[in-house]
Design an enzyme around this catalytic site. Structure first.
Site, PDB file in Angstrom:
ATOM      1  N   LYS A 115       0.850  -1.195   0.000  1.00 20.99           N
ATOM      2  CA  LYS A 115       0.000   0.000   0.000  1.00 20.99           C
ATOM      3  C   LYS A 115       0.889   1.250   0.000  1.00 20.99           C
ATOM      4  O   LYS A 115       1.932   1.263   0.661  1.00 20.99           O
ATOM      5  CB  LYS A 115      -0.898  -0.043   1.248  1.00 20.99           C
ATOM      6  CG  LYS A 115      -1.992   1.028   1.284  1.00 20.99           C
ATOM      7  CD  LYS A 115      -2.899   0.816   2.496  1.00 20.99           C
ATOM      8  CE  LYS A 115      -4.005   1.846   2.579  1.00 20.99           C
ATOM      9  NZ  LYS A 115      -4.906   1.619   3.742  1.00 20.99           N
ATOM     10  N   SER A 157      -9.865   1.706   2.606  1.00 16.73           N
ATOM     11  CA  SER A 157      -8.915   2.437   1.788  1.00 16.73           C
ATOM     12  C   SER A 157      -7.863   1.565   1.101  1.00 16.73           C
ATOM     13  O   SER A 157      -7.256   2.007   0.131  1.00 16.73           O
ATOM     14  CB  SER A 157      -8.198   3.482   2.641  1.00 16.73           C
ATOM     15  OG  SER A 157      -7.400   2.845   3.624  1.00 16.73           O
ATOM     16  N   SER A 173     -10.212  -0.676   6.747  1.00 18.71           N
ATOM     17  CA  SER A 173      -9.534  -0.454   5.461  1.00 18.71           C
ATOM     18  C   SER A 173      -8.827  -1.661   4.859  1.00 18.71           C
ATOM     19  O   SER A 173      -8.404  -1.601   3.709  1.00 18.71           O
ATOM     20  CB  SER A 173      -8.535   0.690   5.585  1.00 18.71           C
ATOM     21  OG  SER A 173      -9.205   1.919   5.519  1.00 18.71           O
TER      22      SER A 173
END
Lengths: 479, 94
Positions: free
Chosen positions: A68, A143, A167
Site C-alpha cells: 500500500k 482504503s 480499510s
C-alpha cells in the site's frame, strides 16, 4: 491454474518440488500486470527491481508482494495517494518492509488507496479510482482498495494494507479475498504514514487463510522503533490452522443484523453460520449494545488524531511547498495554507477540519472527550462478550461493492459502509474477513470473524475451518 | 448550525485556505456529520473513564545505546529546499 493465480503456500510448495522457480513466478505476474492493470488501475508505481531483479536462491520466501502506498520503502516515492507528498522519497524502510525484504519477497510496487487512507472506496486517491476486478464499474472498497484489487486480479500473490476503521477487511470483502487486521500492537507501525495512531494497524491481504497466517508470521512482533508494538512472543500462526470448530462457542451480535443490510449479504452470512454449526460450533446470541455509536465515535477519534498527525504536512520539510501566487509578499502562514489547500483533496480537508473542530477549545469535552468515553463502553461490550464466547461472527460490509461515483458526494453514506468493521479498531481486537459467497449481483460477500486481543490463533482457526469446507477462496476473476 | 464564519475559523485552525465554493460545501458536509455525531448525546458518560489507547501500556523504556542513524546528507535528501546542510525554510521574523 496459471502461476499468477496460485497462493503463496502453493507456490512455495512448487518451488520446493522444483515444479517452478521464483523467476518464472516473477515473469508470470509481470505478464498478468501488463495484461490487466490498464483495466483495474491498481498499481500507482512499479519498482524497477521488483519483478526484474533475479532473486537470491537462498531467499526463504521469494513470493512477490504489493505494498500500500502509505508504507515507506527506502528509495521509492511514497505518497499516501496525496499530492501533498508528491516527490517524497523516504530514506528508510518501514519495519514491515524490512521484515518482508529479510524473507526475500520481491516488492512489486506501491498500490492505490484513498488519500491518507481517508475513504472506503479508493476514489479519493490523487491517482484516480481503482476498479473492482469482479465488476470494473464498481469500487474495490477502501482504503486498501489497491491491495485488495491486485490480489483479486492476480496481479500480485499477496499484499500488505493498513486498517484504521476497516480499510483492510472491507476491500477484502468487496473483492472476494482474505483480509485481516491484527490486534493493535501486534505489528509495528514504524514507517507507516500515520492516520489515527491509536487505531492504525498493518495487516495481510491474501487469497486464502493459510497465506494470511504465513504473512502475519513474517510481519508480527516487537520493534524497538514502535513503543506501542507489544513485546510478546509471536506464535507460528500456521499451527492454528486446524479444520475443527467442535465445541467452540461463537457469538452472533444482534446489533449487526439490522435493517439497511443488503438481504443477499445477510443470507450468505446466515449460510456460513449454518455451515459452521454443522461442523460442530455452538452459536450463542450476544449483544454489543453500543454498536450503533461506533461510527460516530470513530469519526471523532479518527479525525482528531488525523488532524494532529497531518499537521506535519506544512511545506516546511518535505513534499509539496506552495506560495500563494496572488500575494506579492507572503508570510509563513500563507505558505502553510497555500500548501495544504493545494496539496490535500476534498476528503482530507473535511477530516482535518472535523478533527481540528472536535479538539478545539470549547468543543473538546462535547466531542473528543465524549468520543473517548464511548470508546470505553464499546471496548467493555467486547470484553463482556469474550467472557462467554471464543469468537464473534458478523458480516464485513452491509453491501456488496457499490458503483464508482455512487457515494463520493455523500460522505456520511460512505462512512456508514464501515459500520461493521469500525468497532474492532476502537476495541483494538483482531478481525478477519473471508469470502463467503456472492450476492445476487455476482459480487463477493465477506464474513467477519473477531476474537479477543492477541487471540489471532482462534480467529485463524475458525476462518480456516470454514474455508476448508467451502470453495469460495478458489474462485478467480477472469479479466 | 455552523455559520460560514465558523467554517472559516475551523479552516484557519487547520491551516487550510478555503475558496467561497468550498465553504458552502463544507458547511453542509460538516453539519451533516456533526448532526450524526450528536447521537452520542443519548448516552450518559459522566462516570465513564476515557480510553485514549487500548493497550495497558505506561512508559516503555529501553537502554540508551549509541547506534548508527541516517547521516546528514541522507536525512536532507527529502528536503524541499536545503542550504549549508540544513533544511531551508521561509523567513519567520520580519
Amino acid at each position: 491454474m496459471e502461476l499468477y493465480e496460485l497462493t503463496a503456500h502453493e507456490l512455495l510448495d512448487q518451488i520446493k518440488n522444483n515444479a517452478t522457480t521464483p523467476r518464472d513466478i516473477q515473469q508470470s505476474l509481470k505478464e498478468q500486470i501488463e495484461r490487466v492493470d490498464q483495466k483495474v488501475h491498481a498499481y500507482v508505481r512499479l519498482f524497477a527491481d521488483g519483478l526484474n531483479a533475479i532473486p537470491d536462491p537462498q531467499n526463504a520466501c521469494p513470493i512477490p508482494i504489493a505494498i500500500k502506498d502509505n508504507m515507506c520503502v527506502s528509495g521509492q516515492e511514497t505518497t499516501c495517494a496525496s499530492t501533498i507528498l508528491a516527490g517524497f522519497v523516504p530514506p528508510y524502510d518501514a519495519t514491515v518492509i524490512q521484515r518482508i525484504k529479510t524473507q526475500g519477497c520481491p516488492l512489486i510496487g506501491h498500490v492505490n488507496m484513498d488519500e491518507f487512507a481517508f475513504g472506503s472506496s479508493t476514489e479519493t486517491s490523487c491517482y484516480g479510482p481503482t476498479s473492482n476486478p469482479w465488476n470494473l464499474e464498481c469500487v474495490p472498497g477502501g482504503s486498501s482498495g489497491g491491495s485488495a484489487a491486485v490480489v483479486a486480479s492476480s496481479e500480485s500473490v499477496w499484499a500488505i494494507g493498513s486498517d484504521t476503521g476497516g480499510s483492510i477487511r472491507q476491500p477484502a470483502a468487496l473483492c472476494g479475498i482474505v483480509g485481516m487486521k491484527p490486534t493493535y500492537g501486534r505489528v509495528s507501525r514504524y514507517g507507516l504514514i500515520a492516520f489515527a495512531s491509536s487505531l492504525d494497524q498493518i495487516g495481510p491481504l491474501t487469497k486464502d487463510v493459510r497465506d494470511s497466517a504465513l504473512l502475519l508470521n513474517i510481519i508480527a512482533g516487537p520493534d524497538p522503533m514502535d513503543s506501542t508494538c507489544i513485546d510478546r512472543p509471536v506464535p507460528d500462526y500456521t499451527q492454528s490452522l486446524v479444520n475443527d470448530v467442535r465445541g467452540l462457542k461463537i457469538g452472533i451480535p444482534k446489533e449487526y443484523f439490522i435493517e439497511g443490510m443488503q438481504p443477499d449479504v445477510k443470507a450468505r452470512v446466515l449460510d456460513a453460520i449454518k455451515l459452521l454449526k454443522k461442523q460442530g460450533a455452538e452459536f450463542v446470541d450476544i449483544t454489543l449494545p453500543h454498536t450503533e455509536y461506533a461510527v460516530a465515535t470513530y469519526y471523532i477519534i479518527g479525525t482528531a488524531e488525523a488532524s494532529s498527525n497531518l499537521a506535519r504536512y506544512d511545506g516546511v520539510q518535505y513534499g509539496l511547498r506552495k506560495q500563494p501566487d496572488h500575494l506579492r509578499k507572503s508570510t509563513l502562514v500563507d505558505m502553510y495554507e497555500e500548501t495544504r489547500s493545494r496539496g490535500f483533496g476534498k476528503e482530507a480537508k473535511r477530516r482535518v477540519m472535523l478533527g481540528a473542530y472536535s479538539l478545539s477549545a470549547g468543543y473538546y469535552d462535547a466531542y473528543y472527550l465524549k468520543g473517548l468515553k464511548v470508546r470505553t463502553l464499546i471496548k467493555q461490550d467486547f470484553d463482556k462478550a469474550f467472557d462467554i464466547v471464543d469468537a464473534i461472527i458478523t458480516p464485513t460490509s452491509p453491501t456488496t461493492a457499490f458503483k464508482i461515483g455512487e457515494k463520493i458526494d455523500d460522505p456520511l453514506a460512505m462512512y456508514l459502509s464501515d459500520i461493521y468493521t469500525i468497532s474492532a479498531n476502537l476495541a483494538g481486537i483482531p478481525a478477519i474477513s473471508i469470502p463467503c459467497g456472492f450476492g445476487n449481483d455476482g459480487l463477493p460477500v465477506g464474513l467477519q470473524i473477531m476474537t479477543k486481543p492477541f487471540d489471532e490463533e482462534m480467529m485463524f482457526r475458525v476462518a480456516y475451518a470454514y474455508e476448508q469446507n467451502t470453495e469460495w477462496h478458489k474462485q478467480r476473476v477472469q479479466l | 448550525m455552523l455559520s460560514e464564519k465558523q467554517v472559516q475559523q475551523i479552516a484557519s485552525l487547520a491551516r487550510i485556505h478555503l475558496n467561497p465554493n468550498d465553504i458552502s460545501f463544507l458547511q453542509k458536509d460538516l453539519e451533516k456529520i456533526l448532526d450524526y455525531i450528536d447521537q452520542l448525546n443519548n448516552l450518559d458518560v459522566k462516570d465513564i473513564e476515557p480510553t485514549s489507547h487500548v493497550l495497558p501500556l505506561k512508559n516503555v523504556f529501553r537502554d540508551d545505546v549509541l547506534k548508527e542513524s541516517l547521516d546528514q546528507n541522507t536525512a536532507l535528501s527529502i528536503a524541499v529546499e536545503k542550504k549549508n546542510g540544513s533544511f531551508k525554510v521561509p523567513k519567520i521574523i520580519e
